[in-house]
Design a protein around this motif. Sequence first.
Motif, short mmCIF file in Angstrom:
data_model
loop_
_atom_site.label_atom_id
_atom_site.label_comp_id
_atom_site.label_asym_id
_atom_site.label_seq_id
_atom_site.Cartn_x
_atom_site.Cartn_y
_atom_site.Cartn_z
N LEU A 154 -5.82 15.61 5.19
CA LEU A 154 -6.26 16.25 3.89
C LEU A 154 -4.92 16.92 3.44
N GLY A 155 -4.26 17.54 4.52
CA GLY A 155 -2.94 18.35 4.28
C GLY A 155 -2.03 17.22 3.46
N LYS A 156 -1.77 16.00 3.92
CA LYS A 156 -0.90 15.12 3.39
C LYS A 156 -1.37 14.62 2.03
N VAL A 157 -2.85 14.39 1.65
CA VAL A 157 -3.00 13.97 0.59
C VAL A 157 -3.52 14.70 -0.64
N ALA A 158 -3.94 16.03 -0.19
CA ALA A 158 -4.64 16.82 -1.01
C ALA A 158 -3.76 17.04 -2.47
N ALA A 159 -2.49 16.86 -2.50
CA ALA A 159 -1.76 16.96 -3.68
C ALA A 159 -1.46 15.98 -4.36
N ARG A 160 -1.88 14.76 -3.87
CA ARG A 160 -1.38 13.38 -4.38
C ARG A 160 -2.46 12.80 -5.39
N ARG A 161 -1.83 12.31 -6.50
CA ARG A 161 -2.66 11.58 -7.51
C ARG A 161 -2.53 10.00 -7.18
N SER A 162 -2.38 9.51 -6.02
CA SER A 162 -2.31 8.20 -5.94
C SER A 162 -3.58 7.86 -5.16
N PRO A 163 -4.08 6.46 -5.61
CA PRO A 163 -5.26 6.11 -4.95
C PRO A 163 -5.42 6.20 -3.52
N LEU A 164 -6.37 6.29 -2.90
CA LEU A 164 -6.56 6.13 -1.49
C LEU A 164 -5.93 4.95 -0.86
N LYS A 165 -6.17 3.93 -1.34
CA LYS A 165 -5.32 2.57 -1.06
C LYS A 165 -4.15 2.70 -0.89
N ALA A 166 -3.45 3.11 -1.73
CA ALA A 166 -1.74 3.38 -1.88
C ALA A 166 -1.72 4.33 -0.80
N LEU A 167 -2.13 5.32 -0.58
CA LEU A 167 -2.01 6.49 0.32
C LEU A 167 -2.19 6.18 1.94
N LEU A 168 -3.24 5.14 2.13
CA LEU A 168 -3.34 4.90 3.50
C LEU A 168 -2.40 3.59 3.71
N LEU A 169 -1.89 2.91 2.74
CA LEU A 169 -0.78 1.70 3.19
C LEU A 169 0.92 2.46 3.34
N ASN A 170 0.66 3.95 2.82
CA ASN A 170 1.85 4.46 2.95
C ASN A 170 2.20 5.00 4.56
N GLN A 171 3.30 4.61 4.96
CA GLN A 171 3.45 4.60 6.40
C GLN A 171 3.71 6.07 6.87
N SER A 172 4.14 6.90 5.93
CA SER A 172 4.44 8.38 6.12
C SER A 172 3.15 9.14 6.12
N VAL A 173 1.95 8.63 5.31
CA VAL A 173 0.75 9.40 5.58
C VAL A 173 0.18 9.21 6.85
N VAL A 174 -0.21 7.86 7.45
CA VAL A 174 -0.52 7.45 8.65
C VAL A 174 0.25 6.17 8.87
N ALA A 175 0.60 5.96 10.21
CA ALA A 175 1.38 4.87 10.46
C ALA A 175 0.56 3.84 11.12
N GLY A 176 0.84 2.50 10.61
CA GLY A 176 0.29 1.34 11.33
C GLY A 176 -0.66 0.46 10.39
N LEU A 177 -1.43 1.31 9.31
CA LEU A 177 -2.61 0.33 8.66
C LEU A 177 -1.50 -0.38 7.69
N GLY A 178 -2.19 -1.65 7.28
CA GLY A 178 -1.79 -2.54 6.42
C GLY A 178 -3.00 -2.90 5.42
N ASN A 179 -2.83 -4.02 4.71
CA ASN A 179 -3.65 -4.35 3.57
C ASN A 179 -5.10 -4.51 4.13
N ILE A 180 -5.14 -5.36 5.51
CA ILE A 180 -6.47 -5.61 6.02
C ILE A 180 -7.28 -4.64 6.28
N TYR A 181 -6.68 -3.77 7.15
CA TYR A 181 -7.30 -2.52 7.67
C TYR A 181 -7.62 -1.50 6.84
N VAL A 182 -6.71 -1.13 5.79
CA VAL A 182 -7.03 -0.05 4.75
C VAL A 182 -8.49 -0.37 4.06
N SER A 183 -8.66 -1.77 3.46
CA SER A 183 -9.81 -2.03 3.10
C SER A 183 -10.98 -2.12 3.89
#
Length: 281
Positions: A154-183
């Motif tokens: 929450l600390g990383k995304v609370a100020a962000r206006r990006s959709p959760l899909k894009a935030l979870l793909l962003n490796q600086s938010v959390v590392a290791g997820l890609g297109n399959i596992y985000v969905s």
Amino acid sequence: MPELPEVETIVRGLHVEIAGRILRDVWVRRRDLRLPIPREFPERVIGRRILAVQRRAKYLLFRLDDPLRADGTLILAHLGMTGRFAVQTPPFPELGAHDHVVFLTDDGRRTTFSDPRRFGLLSLGYSDRLAEHPLLKDLGPEPLDASWTGEQLLGKVAARRSPLKALLLNQSVVAGLGNIYVSEALFRARLSPLRLGCSLKLVEARRLVRAVRDVLQDAIAAGGSTLRDYVQADGSIGGFQTHFSVYEQQDQSCSHRGCPGVIRRIVQAGRSTYFCPACQR
DNA sequence: CATCACACCTGAGTGC
DNA sequence: TGCACTCAGGTGTGAT
């Protein structure tokens, strides 16, 4: 291709097969991957013993002994979309056009790095300065570490206006997820991929953290997911692709108990997202 | 920042 | 069989 579970599966397989071996020779047959393989790569690794094969985010780390440093050299590898490692035993098959690097080990076997699309990379680093490495320094937390919590996310995304899909793909938010596992994770958490980071509540962030962890652990237990290219270090395919709840499941009915929804495919930032509009809110 | 288009590169699949 | 076109487990850049 390979997201965290696929990389973890390959790393475990490689560790079993080649940790403890000495690199007798290395052939760099083609240098121009996503980043060029350093010219000094062979001389830096030939003669070194592989101490361990480990993972950080989607990177494979081969820790080498090094008489010149207290804590040694390491090889960093990224598989991009189509990269693979294969440990081979004689008689060796003929090398193909996409077998870019060959490692010969002191047990008479060889390990090849192949990558048709060449989105992968091989580089060098130092074990005692891992966190400063340019390829690793901006990576977010490891999702399977206990220190990654709902509060942290929450600390990383609370100020962000990006959709959760894009935030979870962003490796600086959390590392290791890609297109399959985000969905898949958003489905398990019953959160819409369209929700903005700033709309997330703490209970939802906690749910999401748990969902990410669960789906990654399930996928690792199944040996990863094979769609097209990915294989484990021994050449066998993964098993998680038959457990997808939403990925490539458009028009199928939602598998959440009692949900009347139908899985939809949408495109976000040029990439497919799969979700159930009925129960993911 | 955020979003989008596009770039890197090859192969597989589809439709005509 | 050939051709044109789309899509793909990733990541980085530059424009708006």
